[in-house]
Design an enzyme around this catalytic site. Structure first.
Site, PDB file in Angstrom:
ATOM      1  CG  HIS A   1      20.396  55.886  46.637  1.00 29.49           C
ATOM      2  ND1 HIS A   1      19.942  57.333  47.200  1.00 29.49           N
ATOM      3  CD2 HIS A   1      20.140  55.756  45.371  1.00 29.49           C
ATOM      4  CE1 HIS A   1      19.485  57.733  45.981  1.00 29.49           C
ATOM      5  NE2 HIS A   1      19.783  57.040  44.896  1.00 29.49           N
ATOM      6  CD  GLU A   2      22.276  53.645  42.838  1.00 29.88           C
ATOM      7  OE1 GLU A   2      21.390  53.239  42.011  1.00 29.88           O
ATOM      8  OE2 GLU A   2      22.442  54.920  43.193  1.00 29.88           O
TER       9      GLU A   2
ATOM     10  CG  HIS B   1      17.018  53.736  42.657  1.00 27.95           C
ATOM     11  ND1 HIS B   1      15.858  54.658  42.575  1.00 27.95           N
ATOM     12  CD2 HIS B   1      18.260  54.255  42.796  1.00 27.95           C
ATOM     13  CE1 HIS B   1      16.639  55.948  42.861  1.00 27.95           C
ATOM     14  NE2 HIS B   1      18.026  55.542  42.706  1.00 27.95           N
TER      15      HIS B   1
ATOM     16  CG  ASP C   1      17.878  59.009  42.270  1.00 26.87           C
ATOM     17  OD1 ASP C   1      18.057  58.480  41.120  1.00 26.87           O
ATOM     18  OD2 ASP C   1      18.431  58.880  43.366  1.00 26.87           O
TER      19      ASP C   1
END
Length: 369
Positions: A58-59, A62, A161
């Site tokens: 997930h990170e 980004h 987010d």
């Protein structure tokens, strides 16, 4: 980051695990052991490890989109409540921030889709499966967790987010500062709801609420500081009353200077005023413990230290201080001589002033550490 352990490097990003995450794994293992013995403990720990692999992915959603826009991410840290990717800066273009913010949750959608469609878990099973249901398969629980991560992260609680997505939409019509203030207020309100719900549902919600509140407040203050210092040169806000150590000094002389001043960072300069290094109070105490007071300062000082010109915009010093993670930035004039320093404590004082007086404009009055 304090109390975090580096475990890997992926590209230009260091992956770190906070020690509380390791303690959390031990706690999960012990709790599952009491319920179902060794097999349950191993299953519980394995599930958490796989879950945080998903959080790491997930990170990196980004991180990769940010890298596309030329924004580096020096490190990402895994905590028990999730991950934090430390972007060097937030893009000025709201559309870029929107895409960076939404990339993380979309990774969770992709992972859930792979587990449901490709592996064939089934959507209904993924939706109704409890995260702590020992009867459910590991992959079904993982699919459920990714659906939860997607929905949870889109809650408009800045700086989560969803909150960053909200700020990006607001910034398309308002100034960046005003958009941040509105998103931060919504985030603080949501944090209060989390904490209140945590009193009746789960203590972890109280922790999440506290984290969201503090992070939203810090982000709001940081943006307010940027607004208040916009257009001002470093010389207007640096600490100019700086005591420096001659390069020929000994630790004993450094101790005398430390006791006579309130400084924590001491530039080391030659006879012409050009800096050669930086000695911190902690470094001085450590050197005294390991060697005698006659040891030269040059042998223990930091030789790799960040510098900034006093004519440069103060925003450059803020960015450099965040990137370098240094105890201080040495400020130089046009001849490369020492004229001041910028420290996190200096920045903290300015943020406190802005929190009390949001209308205060720096530059008309010197703020000193």
């Amino acid at each position: 980051m304090l109390w975090s352990i580096p475990v890997a490097r992926i590209g230009e990003t260091a992956v770190r695990i906070h020690v509380t995450f390791l303690l959390f794994l031990i706690w999960i293992g012990a709790a599952q052991w009491q319920v179902g013995g060794r097999d349950a403990a191993l299953q519980g720990v394995l599930f958490m490890v796989l879950l945080f692999v998903c959080v790491l992915a997930h990170e990196f959603g980004h991180i990769l989109v940010a890298r596309h826009y030329g924004i580096k991410t020096p490190q990402v840290t895994l905590w028990p409540i999730g991950g934090i990717a430390s972007l060097e800066r937030i893009p000025d273009d709201p559309k870029q921030e929107l895409l960076i913010a939404i990339a993380g949750p979309l990774v969770n959608v992709v992972i859930a889709a792979i587990l449901i469609v490709v592996i064939g878990i089934g959507f209904n099973e993924a939706v109704v499966t409890g995260l702590d249901d020992p009867r459910a398969s590991l992959l079904a629980r993982l699919a459920t967790a990714n659906i939860f991560l997607f929905l949870f992260n889109l809650i408009p609680a800045f700086p989560m987010d969803g909150g960053r997505v909200l700020r990006a939409f607001l910034a398309m019509r308002l100034s960046h500062g005003e958009a941040t203030r509105i998103a931060a207020r919504i985030g603080q309100g949501t944090a209060f709801v989390f904490a209140l719900a945590g009193l009746f549902v789960s203590p972890i919600l109280v922790v999440i609420g506290l984290f969201v509140y503090l992070a939203a407040t810090a982000e709001s203050q940081h943006v307010a500081l940027q607004d208040g210092t916009q257009g001002l040169p470093v010389r207007s806000l640096m600490v100019s009353a700086v005591e420096a150590l001659p390069a020929s000094s000994t630790l004993d002389e450094a101790v005398d200077l430390m006791l006579r001043t309130s400084q924590k960072e001491f530039p080391v300069v030659d006879e012409t005023g050009h800096p050669h290094g930086l000695l911190t109070r902690d470094g001085l105490i450590l050197a005294l413990r390991e060697s005698g007071p006659t040891r030269p300062v040059q042998e223990v000082m930091m030789r790799d230290f960040p510098t900034v010109g006093d004519w440069q915009p103060f925003e450059a010093a803020l960015t450099l201080l965040n990137q370098a993670k240094a105890p201080a930035i040495i400020v130089l004039d046009s001849t490369q001589k020492l004229v001041g320093i910028v420290t996190p404590e200096n920045i903290g004082e300015m943020m406190m002033v802005r929190s009390v007086r949001p209308d205060w404009r720096f530059g008309t009055r010197r703020v000193r550490a």
